[in-house]
Scaffold this active site. Structure first.
Site, PDB file in Angstrom:
ATOM      1  N   SER A 115      59.418 -46.601  18.141  1.00 24.60           N
ATOM      2  CA  SER A 115      59.360 -47.095  16.936  1.00 24.60           C
ATOM      3  C   SER A 115      59.554 -46.091  15.878  1.00 24.60           C
ATOM      4  O   SER A 115      59.355 -44.068  16.216  1.00 24.60           O
ATOM      5  CB  SER A 115      57.537 -47.023  16.480  1.00 24.60           C
ATOM      6  OG  SER A 115      57.999 -47.550  15.211  1.00 24.60           O
ATOM      7  N   TYR A 158      49.455 -43.654  15.167  1.00 26.69           N
ATOM      8  CA  TYR A 158      50.611 -44.742  15.769  1.00 26.69           C
ATOM      9  C   TYR A 158      51.610 -43.970  15.733  1.00 26.69           C
ATOM     10  O   TYR A 158      52.538 -43.448  16.691  1.00 26.69           O
ATOM     11  CB  TYR A 158      50.614 -45.733  14.516  1.00 26.69           C
ATOM     12  CG  TYR A 158      51.722 -47.016  15.487  1.00 26.69           C
ATOM     13  CD1 TYR A 158      51.636 -47.394  15.957  1.00 26.69           C
ATOM     14  CD2 TYR A 158      53.224 -46.825  14.350  1.00 26.69           C
ATOM     15  CE1 TYR A 158      52.466 -48.799  16.202  1.00 26.69           C
ATOM     16  CE2 TYR A 158      53.938 -47.832  14.849  1.00 26.69           C
ATOM     17  CZ  TYR A 158      53.453 -48.915  15.455  1.00 26.69           C
ATOM     18  OH  TYR A 158      54.665 -49.115  15.855  1.00 26.69           O
TER      19      TYR A 158
END
Ligand SMILES: NC(=O)c1ccc[n+]([C@@H]2O[C@H](COP(=O)([O-])OP(=O)(O)OC[C@H]3O[C@@H](n4cnc5c(N)ncnc54)[C@H](O)[C@@H]3O)[C@@H](O)[C@H]2O)c1
Length: 257
Positions: A134, A146
């Site tokens: 990501s 994350y």
């Protein structure tokens, strides 16, 4: 990836995984999806693995991969698309059970599936793996576990590329920007996410479409990228290119035609 063997897409029932599985099947690949919440991809040739396993569970991954190969033949391409989004919290409120969940699924899960499949590919001297990281792993944001997990996915991609390069296995990552999946749309509809805030920092002033991530993954799996291993390819509508322009007063609008 050669015409021999299947492509396995984890997290293939939804979002980026589903778009990738559908595209690869349309391109003539034999595609199997696995997902913790399995749903078939209606109207496609994609095969759904009916025995769901959690990518973070080591023994379940090892036996799941062995069973998939026993049923469908060697895995020539792997797409690690199973993942969960980060919970957005100020640092004082980051819950460590949530931290562990995100790191376990997004990082540990990616490693476990890549290892189980990669050692088999290395023994056969062929294969291509694409990990879905990501842009969050390349920038900062209030999604503490994350961002760290995705940065680590980019890192292990390089490490695994070096590990298996001499065995004919390529390992690469894609880093999607904010991608218009059903889950992202639901977040926008509920007000939890603001579409304009997601779009305006990008050079192209828009979200990424799942098919655009799928196309990059398809290229990285194919012989068209035969000399490419260990890279991280952002597919982000220019999020990384554009986001720092806020410091200079923002991105310029296109001049009138
Ligand atoms: N959508 C975005 O904006 C975006 C941006 C950057 C990166 N990503 C990454 O792309 C990947 C796919 O995300 P998406 O947007 O398609 O999300 P999604 O929720 O639409 O799809 C993820 C799939 O993974 C499955 N899954 C979740 N946990 C699992 C587990 N433990 N074991 C097996 N399967 C599991 C889910 O059931 C789901 O079908 C994720 O790694 C995500 O972090 C998404």
């Amino acid at each position: 990836m050669t015409a021999e063997g299947i492509v396995l897409v984890t997290g293939g029932s939804r979002g980026i995984g589903a778009a990738t599985a559908t595209l690869l099947a349309e391109q003539g690949r034999r595609v199997v999806i696995s997902d913790i919440a399995p749903e078939p991809l209606a109207g496609t040739q994609v095969v759904m693995w009916p025995a769901p396993f959690d990518v973070a569970n080591e023994s379940a991954v090892v036996s799941g991969i062995a069973d998939i190969e026993a049923a469908h033949g060697p895995i020539a391409g792997l797409v690690n698309a199973a993942g969960v989004f980060g919970k957005m919290h100020p640092i004082e409120r980051v819950r460590m059970d949530q931290w562990d969940r995100e790191v376990n699924i997004d990082l540990r899960g990616t490693f476990l599936v890549a290892r189980s499949v990669g050692v088999r590919m290395a023994a056969r001297r062929q294969g291509a793996i694409v990990n879905v990281a990501s842009v969050a792993g390349m920038t900062s944001g209030p999604i503490h576990a994350y961002t760290a997990a995705k940065a680590a996915v980019i890192q292990i991609t390089q490490t695994l590329a070096a590990e298996w390069g001499r065995s004919g296995v390529r390992v690469n990552a894609v880093s999607p920007g904010f991608t218009r999946t059903a889950m992202l749309e639901a977040g926008i509809a509920s007000g939890a996410l603001n579409k304009k805030w997601l779009e305006s920092p990008t050079a192209m002033n828009r979200l990424v479409e799942p098919i655009e991530v799928a196309q990059a993954i398809s290229w990285l799996l194919s012989p068209m990228s035969s000399g490419v291993t260990g890279i991280n390819l952002p597919v982000d509508a220019g999020y990384i290119a554009g986001t720092t322009w806020a410091a200079y007063g923002g991105l310029r609008e296109a001049p009138n035609a």
